[in-house]
Design a protein around this motif. Structure first.
Motif, mmCIF file in Angstrom:
data_model
loop_
_atom_site.group_PDB
_atom_site.id
_atom_site.type_symbol
_atom_site.label_atom_id
_atom_site.label_comp_id
_atom_site.label_asym_id
_atom_site.label_seq_id
_atom_site.Cartn_x
_atom_site.Cartn_y
_atom_site.Cartn_z
ATOM 1 N N ILE A 81 23.381 9.526 -31.165
ATOM 2 C CA ILE A 81 24.856 10.305 -31.352
ATOM 3 C C ILE A 81 24.435 11.868 -30.845
ATOM 4 C CG2 ILE A 81 27.260 10.442 -32.642
ATOM 5 C CD1 ILE A 81 26.445 7.510 -32.116
ATOM 6 N N GLY A 82 24.924 12.375 -29.558
ATOM 7 C CA GLY A 82 25.135 13.230 -29.363
ATOM 8 C C GLY A 82 26.129 14.556 -29.855
ATOM 9 N N LEU A 83 26.053 15.737 -30.586
ATOM 10 C CA LEU A 83 26.686 16.725 -30.818
ATOM 11 C C LEU A 83 27.528 16.047 -32.659
ATOM 12 C CD1 LEU A 83 29.010 17.682 -27.506
ATOM 13 C CD2 LEU A 83 26.960 18.786 -28.445
ATOM 14 N N ASN A 84 26.716 15.572 -33.242
ATOM 15 C CA ASN A 84 26.819 15.122 -34.490
ATOM 16 C C ASN A 84 26.865 16.336 -35.517
ATOM 17 O OD1 ASN A 84 28.566 13.247 -35.433
ATOM 18 N ND2 ASN A 84 26.489 11.883 -36.096
ATOM 19 N N TYR A 85 26.230 17.208 -34.857
ATOM 20 C CA TYR A 85 25.786 17.838 -35.966
ATOM 21 C C TYR A 85 27.142 19.420 -35.889
ATOM 22 C CZ TYR A 85 22.080 16.121 -38.812
ATOM 23 O OH TYR A 85 21.628 15.043 -39.445
ATOM 24 N N ALA A 86 27.651 19.534 -36.694
ATOM 25 C CA ALA A 86 28.864 20.756 -36.188
ATOM 26 C C ALA A 86 27.547 21.983 -35.859
ATOM 27 C CB ALA A 86 29.605 21.483 -38.047
ATOM 28 N N ASP A 87 27.277 22.495 -36.862
ATOM 29 C CA ASP A 87 26.180 23.547 -36.278
ATOM 30 C C ASP A 87 25.459 23.344 -34.891
ATOM 31 O OD1 ASP A 87 24.228 22.083 -37.160
ATOM 32 O OD2 ASP A 87 23.208 23.052 -38.812
ATOM 33 N N HIS A 88 25.074 22.632 -34.356
ATOM 34 C CA HIS A 88 24.633 21.955 -32.700
ATOM 35 C C HIS A 88 25.858 22.186 -31.936
ATOM 36 C CE1 HIS A 88 21.497 20.260 -29.666
ATOM 37 N NE2 HIS A 88 22.116 19.277 -30.048
ATOM 38 N N ALA A 90 27.960 23.793 -32.272
ATOM 39 C CA ALA A 90 28.082 25.226 -31.799
ATOM 40 C C ALA A 90 27.322 26.794 -31.318
ATOM 41 C CB ALA A 90 28.896 26.126 -33.218
ATOM 42 N N GLU A 91 26.602 25.842 -31.669
ATOM 43 C CA GLU A 91 24.925 26.277 -30.717
ATOM 44 C C GLU A 91 25.045 25.871 -29.334
ATOM 45 O OE1 GLU A 91 20.712 25.999 -32.196
ATOM 46 O OE2 GLU A 91 21.399 23.572 -31.601
ATOM 47 N N GLY A 92 26.014 25.368 -28.278
ATOM 48 C CA GLY A 92 25.802 24.895 -27.329
ATOM 49 C C GLY A 92 27.536 25.409 -27.026
ATOM 50 N N GLY A 93 28.128 26.214 -27.865
ATOM 51 C CA GLY A 93 29.477 26.776 -27.658
ATOM 52 C C GLY A 93 30.359 25.229 -27.087
ATOM 53 N N ARG A 94 30.541 23.899 -27.823
ATOM 54 C CA ARG A 94 30.959 23.275 -27.966
ATOM 55 C C ARG A 94 31.270 22.971 -28.709
ATOM 56 N NH1 ARG A 94 27.957 19.870 -23.994
ATOM 57 N NH2 ARG A 94 29.142 18.458 -24.005
ATOM 58 N N LYS A 95 33.256 22.190 -29.435
ATOM 59 C CA LYS A 95 33.772 22.158 -29.752
ATOM 60 C C LYS A 95 33.441 20.996 -30.514
ATOM 61 C CE LYS A 95 38.190 20.623 -27.606
ATOM 62 N NZ LYS A 95 38.358 19.037 -28.493
ATOM 63 N N LYS A 96 33.669 20.799 -31.937
ATOM 64 C CA LYS A 96 33.679 19.623 -32.828
ATOM 65 C C LYS A 96 34.087 18.389 -31.747
ATOM 66 C CE LYS A 96 33.519 20.342 -36.925
ATOM 67 N NZ LYS A 96 33.447 20.689 -38.696
ATOM 68 N N PRO A 97 33.598 17.089 -30.796
ATOM 69 C CA PRO A 97 34.438 16.073 -30.303
ATOM 70 C C PRO A 97 35.118 15.318 -30.965
ATOM 71 C CG PRO A 97 31.517 15.974 -31.119
ATOM 72 C CD PRO A 97 31.909 17.112 -31.623
ATOM 73 N N ASP A 98 36.117 14.643 -30.747
ATOM 74 C CA ASP A 98 37.225 14.028 -31.507
ATOM 75 C C ASP A 98 36.830 12.748 -31.870
ATOM 76 O OD1 ASP A 98 38.944 16.005 -31.441
ATOM 77 O OD2 ASP A 98 39.543 15.604 -28.819
ATOM 78 N N TYR A 99 35.893 12.003 -30.400
ATOM 79 C CA TYR A 99 35.256 10.694 -31.235
ATOM 80 C C TYR A 99 33.713 11.544 -30.531
ATOM 81 C CZ TYR A 99 40.414 9.274 -30.284
ATOM 82 O OH TYR A 99 41.106 8.838 -30.723
ATOM 83 N N PRO A 100 32.180 9.713 -31.469
ATOM 84 C CA PRO A 100 31.307 10.195 -30.851
ATOM 85 C C PRO A 100 30.750 10.154 -29.429
ATOM 86 C CG PRO A 100 31.905 8.447 -32.543
ATOM 87 C CD PRO A 100 33.430 9.167 -31.986
ATOM 88 N N LEU A 101 29.378 11.035 -29.756
ATOM 89 C CA LEU A 101 29.379 11.111 -27.545
ATOM 90 C C LEU A 101 28.011 9.647 -28.521
ATOM 91 C CD1 LEU A 101 29.217 12.185 -25.031
ATOM 92 C CD2 LEU A 101 27.452 13.533 -26.084
ATOM 93 N N ILE A 102 28.167 9.051 -27.416
ATOM 94 C CA ILE A 102 27.127 8.430 -27.408
ATOM 95 C C ILE A 102 26.479 7.444 -25.916
ATOM 96 C CG2 ILE A 102 26.701 5.251 -27.677
ATOM 97 C CD1 ILE A 102 29.639 5.939 -29.371
ATOM 98 N N PHE A 103 25.229 7.324 -26.446
ATOM 99 C CA PHE A 103 24.279 7.546 -25.611
ATOM 100 C C PHE A 103 23.143 6.417 -25.521
ATOM 101 C CE2 PHE A 103 22.759 10.931 -27.350
ATOM 102 C CZ PHE A 103 21.342 10.250 -27.268
ATOM 103 N N ALA A 104 22.535 5.543 -24.366
ATOM 104 C CA ALA A 104 21.089 4.545 -25.031
ATOM 105 C C ALA A 104 19.956 5.656 -24.737
ATOM 106 C CB ALA A 104 21.373 3.141 -23.804
#
Ligand code: ZN
Length: 283
Positions: A81-88, A90-104
């Motif tokens: 799951i990508g970008l799943n910590y609020a602090d992480h 934010a450090e990448g300049g990304r807003k909180k995602p609306d849905y889980p970002l999933i990868f294999a």
């Protein structure tokens, strides 16, 4: 229980880690419990209950005589799951995602405690990501968040090693799937010993320097929701591993960036689970 896969005299088996060493499960159960972790987990809650019962039946093997391996060498699915910590995020300049970002992560195999992360010669930007990982224990197909934890066997630690240059060029799956990019373990702590997976201190130390320090309460998408969401896409099977995302402090977003180099060690500590430490070598 702390379930392990271990090796002794070149033979792999399953066991339970105790203060005095590892109790071999096939031997303690007179052959009822398989020496392969995937097959053990396929036995579900009944198999875990048998393991608990068998524990006293055999004396532990001292840790000095064995080698702890990754608990599951080849999970059927290793999902991140990508970008799943609020602090992480934010450090990448990304807003909180609306849905889980999933990868294999399509690594050929996981690696265990003490085994080396190989830096691929084609990447100059290999990064660490300390993460809490969930191990599925029961086939989960379109389950609700409310029941989702019933499908969990336990928890372990994953280092979601990432080649940022490939991740940026070609996406999450190639960036995170180089050989040796999935250190896992050292144990699977069964769910009964982790009553709240959203209250665990998590810390990553690279060559003695603390890089990440957070708590799983910072997870944006909590484990039950992630299981619900994923299980509506495809069935989650026993032994599948979901690594839940990493907190802030990864190498790529540091000033200056701090990528892994040969000679480093990466140590990840998750409260209630233990320590996963791996050296880094040139590929
Ligand atoms: Zn990750």
């Amino acid at each position: 229980m702390q379930l392990v896969t271990y090796e002794r005299n070149n033979q792999r088996s399953t066991g339970v880690l105790t203060d005095a060493g590892v109790v071999d499960l096939p031997s303690a159960s007179h052959g009822t419990i398989p020496g392969d972790m995937l097959r053990l987990l396929q036995g579900g809650a009944a198999m875990l209950a048998q393991a608990r019962e068998a524990l006293g039946a055999d004396s532990p093997i001292p840790l000095a005589d064995i080698q702890i391996k990754a608990p599951i060498a080849k999970p059927g699915k290793l999902l991140g799951i990508g970008l799943n910590y609020a602090d992480h995020a934010a450090e990448g300049g990304r807003k909180k995602p609306d849905y889980p970002l999933i990868f294999a992560k399509t690594v050929p195999a996981t690696i265990g405690m003490g085994e080396a992360i190989h830096l691929p010669p084609v990447s100059q930007m290999v990064d660490f990501e300390g993460e809490l990982a969930v191990v599925i224990g029961t086939l989960a197909r379109a389950v609700s968040a409310r029941d989702a934890l019933d499908y969990v066997a336990g928890y372990t630690i994953c280092n979601d090693v990432s080649a940022r240059d490939y991740q940026r060029r070609s996406g999450h799956t190639p960036g995170k799937s180089f050989e040796t990019f999935a250190p896992l373990g050292p144990v699977i702590v069964t769910q009964d010993e982790i009553p709240d997976p959203h209250a665990l201190d998590i810390r990553t130390v690279v060559s003695g320097q603390e890089m990440q320090h957070s708590n799983t309460k910072q997870l944006i998408f909590r484990i039950p929701y992630v299981i619900e969401y994923l299980s509506h896409i495809f069935p989650l099977e026993p032994g599948d591993v979901i690594t839940t995302g990493t907190p802030s402090g990864v190498g790529a977003y540091r000033e200056p960036p701090r990528f892994l180099k040969a000679g480093d060690t990466v140590r990840i500590e998750v409260e209630g689970i233990g320590v996963l430490e791996n050296p880094v070598v040139a590929g």
